[in-house]
Design a protein around this motif. Structure first.
Motif, PDB file in Angstrom:
ATOM      1  N   PRO A 275     -22.826  -0.351  -9.649  1.00  0.00           N
ATOM      2  CA  PRO A 275     -21.596  -0.218  -8.905  1.00  0.00           C
ATOM      3  C   PRO A 275     -21.575   1.220  -7.736  1.00  0.00           C
ATOM      4  O   PRO A 275     -22.208   2.077  -8.169  1.00  0.00           O
ATOM      5  CB  PRO A 275     -20.395  -0.149  -9.995  1.00  0.00           C
ATOM      6  CG  PRO A 275     -21.040  -0.737 -11.052  1.00  0.00           C
ATOM      7  CD  PRO A 275     -22.647  -0.400 -10.950  1.00  0.00           C
ATOM      8  N   GLN A 276     -20.974   1.077  -6.813  1.00  0.00           N
ATOM      9  CA  GLN A 276     -20.955   2.228  -5.904  1.00  0.00           C
ATOM     10  C   GLN A 276     -19.524   2.246  -5.089  1.00  0.00           C
ATOM     11  O   GLN A 276     -18.985   1.275  -5.218  1.00  0.00           O
ATOM     12  CB  GLN A 276     -22.069   2.148  -4.769  1.00  0.00           C
ATOM     13  CG  GLN A 276     -22.001   0.668  -4.080  1.00  0.00           C
ATOM     14  CD  GLN A 276     -23.390   0.672  -2.990  1.00  0.00           C
ATOM     15  OE1 GLN A 276     -23.482   1.500  -2.573  1.00  0.00           O
ATOM     16  NE2 GLN A 276     -23.815  -0.631  -3.065  1.00  0.00           N
ATOM     17  N   SER A 277     -19.223   3.245  -4.501  1.00  0.00           N
ATOM     18  CA  SER A 277     -18.008   3.403  -3.748  1.00  0.00           C
ATOM     19  C   SER A 277     -17.831   2.582  -2.587  1.00  0.00           C
ATOM     20  O   SER A 277     -18.974   2.304  -1.950  1.00  0.00           O
ATOM     21  CB  SER A 277     -17.669   4.861  -3.583  1.00  0.00           C
ATOM     22  OG  SER A 277     -18.838   5.332  -2.500  1.00  0.00           O
ATOM     23  N   LYS A 278     -16.798   1.981  -2.549  1.00  0.00           N
ATOM     24  CA  LYS A 278     -16.510   1.001  -1.392  1.00  0.00           C
ATOM     25  C   LYS A 278     -15.335   1.179  -0.628  1.00  0.00           C
ATOM     26  O   LYS A 278     -14.208   2.018  -1.199  1.00  0.00           O
ATOM     27  CB  LYS A 278     -16.782  -0.638  -1.684  1.00  0.00           C
ATOM     28  CG  LYS A 278     -17.935  -0.860  -2.141  1.00  0.00           C
ATOM     29  CD  LYS A 278     -17.991  -2.369  -2.624  1.00  0.00           C
ATOM     30  CE  LYS A 278     -19.321  -2.734  -2.982  1.00  0.00           C
ATOM     31  NZ  LYS A 278     -20.331  -2.831  -1.997  1.00  0.00           N
ATOM     32  N   ASN A 322     -13.819   4.839   0.600  1.00  0.00           N
ATOM     33  CA  ASN A 322     -14.429   5.584  -0.523  1.00  0.00           C
ATOM     34  C   ASN A 322     -13.806   5.460  -1.735  1.00  0.00           C
ATOM     35  O   ASN A 322     -13.762   6.346  -2.555  1.00  0.00           O
ATOM     36  CB  ASN A 322     -14.670   7.143  -0.335  1.00  0.00           C
ATOM     37  CG  ASN A 322     -15.698   7.305   1.197  1.00  0.00           C
ATOM     38  OD1 ASN A 322     -16.470   6.517   1.416  1.00  0.00           O
ATOM     39  ND2 ASN A 322     -15.222   7.991   2.030  1.00  0.00           N
ATOM     40  N   ALA A 323     -13.429   4.251  -2.037  1.00  0.00           N
ATOM     41  CA  ALA A 323     -12.818   4.177  -3.339  1.00  0.00           C
ATOM     42  C   ALA A 323     -13.983   4.052  -4.559  1.00  0.00           C
ATOM     43  O   ALA A 323     -14.799   3.425  -4.267  1.00  0.00           O
ATOM     44  CB  ALA A 323     -11.996   2.702  -3.457  1.00  0.00           C
ATOM     45  N   VAL A 355     -16.906  -3.449   2.205  1.00  0.00           N
ATOM     46  CA  VAL A 355     -15.481  -3.600   2.218  1.00  0.00           C
ATOM     47  C   VAL A 355     -15.160  -4.660   1.261  1.00  0.00           C
ATOM     48  O   VAL A 355     -15.520  -5.812   1.141  1.00  0.00           O
ATOM     49  CB  VAL A 355     -14.598  -3.865   3.442  1.00  0.00           C
ATOM     50  CG1 VAL A 355     -13.352  -4.111   3.502  1.00  0.00           C
ATOM     51  CG2 VAL A 355     -14.958  -2.829   4.587  1.00  0.00           C
ATOM     52  N   ILE A 356     -14.140  -4.420   0.087  1.00  0.00           N
ATOM     53  CA  ILE A 356     -13.698  -5.196  -0.736  1.00  0.00           C
ATOM     54  C   ILE A 356     -12.407  -5.832  -0.118  1.00  0.00           C
ATOM     55  O   ILE A 356     -11.409  -4.985   0.053  1.00  0.00           O
ATOM     56  CB  ILE A 356     -13.418  -4.589  -1.979  1.00  0.00           C
ATOM     57  CG1 ILE A 356     -14.768  -4.340  -2.722  1.00  0.00           C
ATOM     58  CG2 ILE A 356     -12.929  -5.616  -3.053  1.00  0.00           C
ATOM     59  CD1 ILE A 356     -14.532  -3.532  -4.068  1.00  0.00           C
ATOM     60  N   TYR A 357     -12.069  -6.861   0.248  1.00  0.00           N
ATOM     61  CA  TYR A 357     -11.091  -7.648   0.997  1.00  0.00           C
ATOM     62  C   TYR A 357     -10.209  -8.582   0.190  1.00  0.00           C
ATOM     63  O   TYR A 357     -10.862  -9.457  -0.615  1.00  0.00           O
ATOM     64  CB  TYR A 357     -11.532  -8.476   2.243  1.00  0.00           C
ATOM     65  CG  TYR A 357     -10.520  -9.235   2.925  1.00  0.00           C
ATOM     66  CD1 TYR A 357     -10.206  -8.608   4.112  1.00  0.00           C
ATOM     67  CD2 TYR A 357     -10.244 -10.626   2.579  1.00  0.00           C
ATOM     68  CE1 TYR A 357      -8.904  -9.318   4.709  1.00  0.00           C
ATOM     69  CE2 TYR A 357      -9.199 -11.223   3.227  1.00  0.00           C
ATOM     70  CZ  TYR A 357      -8.605 -10.582   4.370  1.00  0.00           C
ATOM     71  OH  TYR A 357      -7.854 -11.227   5.294  1.00  0.00           O
TER      72      TYR A 357
END
Length: 577
Positions: A275-278, A322-323, A355-357
């Motif tokens: 997992p990484q920031s998105k 950067n969530a 991007v998480i949409y």
């Protein structure tokens, strides 16, 4: 009937087809026509069950119906006279008992939790008839005991018969859940034909018709022919009844309405990564139409992030950049109605998409009125104008002040009528009508309106919209009272205002008559304002008849109805302010 039932049960197993339902019911059965008069039947009762199988599309189907029916007889009391009596002897149960099996098409209309079903059936009615004899007993002059049958049933010795049957009815359903419903139904039944196979299918009686002198309590009977005809008159009747009942039904295989599909960018399947920031992008849409929805307050919460944003015209809130990977809970709210809670998990932060949409859906069954206050002369935006919306049926009011862009927003119920006016000292507006009658919420979300607002100035005048009178009448109708209530409000907000309220007609009809009628209408309008607390010295009533036409439609000129309507008007003129 068993084969048809098995066929319907077989169809119920087909995937992607309509509902399969089973119901039980009971209620009152009301005899009709000759079945009531010849059969001497009383109101009875019935009970039974049905099964329906709907095809793909869930509108049309086939069904079976089986029920028991019972109707008692109107019993005749014994009647005694000078030398005898008349009695009725019942050989079996004094009632009609029937059983039917029918099969036929069914149609269903569904709106929310309500269903209306219409059904048409044909089949067999298995009948059991009562058997009775009405007899005259008397002693003749020689002392002999005489028994004369007056009326008797003439059915088969078994008192059983079958008949072809038709059945048509309506069923009104209320869904308690996806699978259970309560219903009320009404249907009409009638048997057909004179024979079924080689056996008579109608209930039959024969009766001696009364003739000569009537038999009363002091009558002495010497010969029955003095009172009745010698031969019998036969009568037959089919079965006829109106049946009204209630029941419960169970619907098999019915699924809850599916939630809107959330569209997401096509993702390429790749091996799992850490997992990484998105970035996170949230969009709000109206559930019933799929239209992007503005003005929704969206809350986003996680262990290391908390924020509230309002969606813009594209339904978007500001992108969260950067969530950090983790669980995010997202919910929106507008007009006191919340969206379903949506969760983004830590697994959503894997993969290569930057991007998480996500889309969330707001489900408010009401329509949204988007209005704009504008200057009625310059057609320019007027900010900070107080408005009042009134529900025409229950007279409930809501108020709102337009924003710096002249915008105001109200929520409107389905199938409802409203009026809206500006409500501000020194200004006036027409009473505008807004309706959601005939609008489909699954296709329409927004209703728009421009509300013209004018300055009050001495010498100014305007025509009152939507005020009407009945033909040849001067009394104030309820719809006209709504328009005049706005004038009352304007007068109360501006205590120095004095007006002339005038009425005008078109050119058709007698000139003198038009003058009198317009004066009466103007005086009725003024009287209404006075009854609402406006001082009489601030008002003048003036009828101008057809003397101030707005076009060339004078006497003898051929004009359209729209052109004549332009001249039939009620006006306000500012005398002092």
């Amino acid at each position: 009937m068993m084969m048809m039932t098995l066929a319907i049960l077989g169809m119920a197993q087909v995937k992607e087809s309509g509902d399969f339902q089973i119901g039980v019911f009971g209620g009152g059965s009301f005899p009709m026509g000759t079945y009531k008069s010849i059969g001497q039947t009383k109101t009875g009762y019935f009970g039974g069950l049905f099964m329906d199988k709907y095809f793909s599309g869930n509108r049309f189907g086939l069904g079976v119906d089986a029920r028991l029916l019972s109707h008692g007889l109107v019993r005749e009391d014994s009647m005694f006279f000078e030398n005898g009596f008349i009695e009725t002897s019942y050989k079996n149960k004094a009632k009609f008992e029937h059983m039917d099996f029918t099969f036929g098409p069914t149609y269903k209309y569904e709106e929310g939790s309500f269903q209306l079903e219409a059904f048409l059936r044909g089949g067999i009615l298995m009948q059991r008839f009562p058997e009775y004899v009405k007899s005259l007993h008397y002693d003749d002059a020689k002392g002999n005991s005489i028994v004369i049958p007056l009326k008797q049933t003439t059915n088969d010795a078994s008192n059983k018969a079958n008949a072809w049957l038709g059945l048509a009815g309506l069923r009104f359903n209320y869904l308690l859940s996806d699978n259970l419903a309560l219903f009320a139904q009404a249907d009409y039944m009638q048997s057909f034909g004179t024979k079924f196979g080689k056996k008579a299918s109608k209930f039959a009686v024969e009766e001696r018709i009364a003739a000569g002198t009537a038999i009363e309590s002091k009558t002495f009977v010497n010969n029955f022919l003095d009172h009745y005809e010698e031969t019998f008159s036969p009568s037959k009747t089919p079965y006829q009844s109106l049946n009204i009942g209630v029941g419960v039904k169970y619907i098999l295989g019915r699924k809850s309405a599916e939630k809107p599909v959330v569209e997401r960018p096509i993702e390429t399947v790749v091996p799992a990564v850490k997992p990484q920031s998105k970035s996170i992008q949230i969009v709000v849409k109206d559930k019933q139409t799929g239209i992007a929805l503005s003005g929704v307050t969206v809350s986003v919460e996680s262990a290391n992030y908390s924020n509230k944003e309002t969606s813009n015209a594209n339904g978007e809130i500001a992108r969260i950049n950067n969530a950090q990977a983790g669980e995010y809970k997202i919910v929106g709210e507008k007009n006191g109605i919340k969206t379903d809670l949506m969760t983004i998990s830590a697994n959503d932060f894997t993969g290569h998409d930057a991007v998480i949409y996500r889309e969330i859906f707001h489900d408010d069954p009401r329509f949204t009125l988007i209005g704009e206050t504008v200057d009625c002369d310059k057609n320019q935006i007027l900010p900070n104008i107080a408005t009042v919306l009134t529900n025409s049926s229950n007279k409930s009011n809501m108020s709102q002040t337009s924003d710096k862009e002249g915008k105001f927003i109200y929520q409107l119920d389905q199938r409802a009528d409203y009026t809206i006016v500006a409500n501000q000292s020194g200004r006036y507006s027409q009473t505008e009508m807004v309706s959601t009658q005939g609008l489909d919420r699954s296709k329409t979300l927004y209703v728009t309106l421009k509300l013209g607002v004018c300055n009050l100035v001495a010498g100014g005048n305007w025509v009152l919209k939507n005020i009407h009178y009945d033909f040849d009448k001067a009394n104030i109708r309820s719809d006209a009272a709504v328009i005049l209530d706005n004038v009352v409000s304007i007068m109360k907000q501006n205590p120095s205002l004095k007006i002339e309220l005038s009425s005008h007609t078109d050119s058709r009809g007698n000139d003198a008559y038009n003058q009198r009628l317009s004066q009466q209408r103007a005086e009725s309008a003024v009287a209404y304002l006075v009854s609402k607390g406006i001082e009489r010295n601030r008002l003048q009533a003036k009828g101008y008849g057809e003397s101030r036409l707005l076009n060339n439609c004078g006497n003898g000129v051929d004009c359209s109805e729209e052109q004549h309507q332009e001249n039939r008007r009620t006006e306000i003129k500012v005398l002092a302010y």
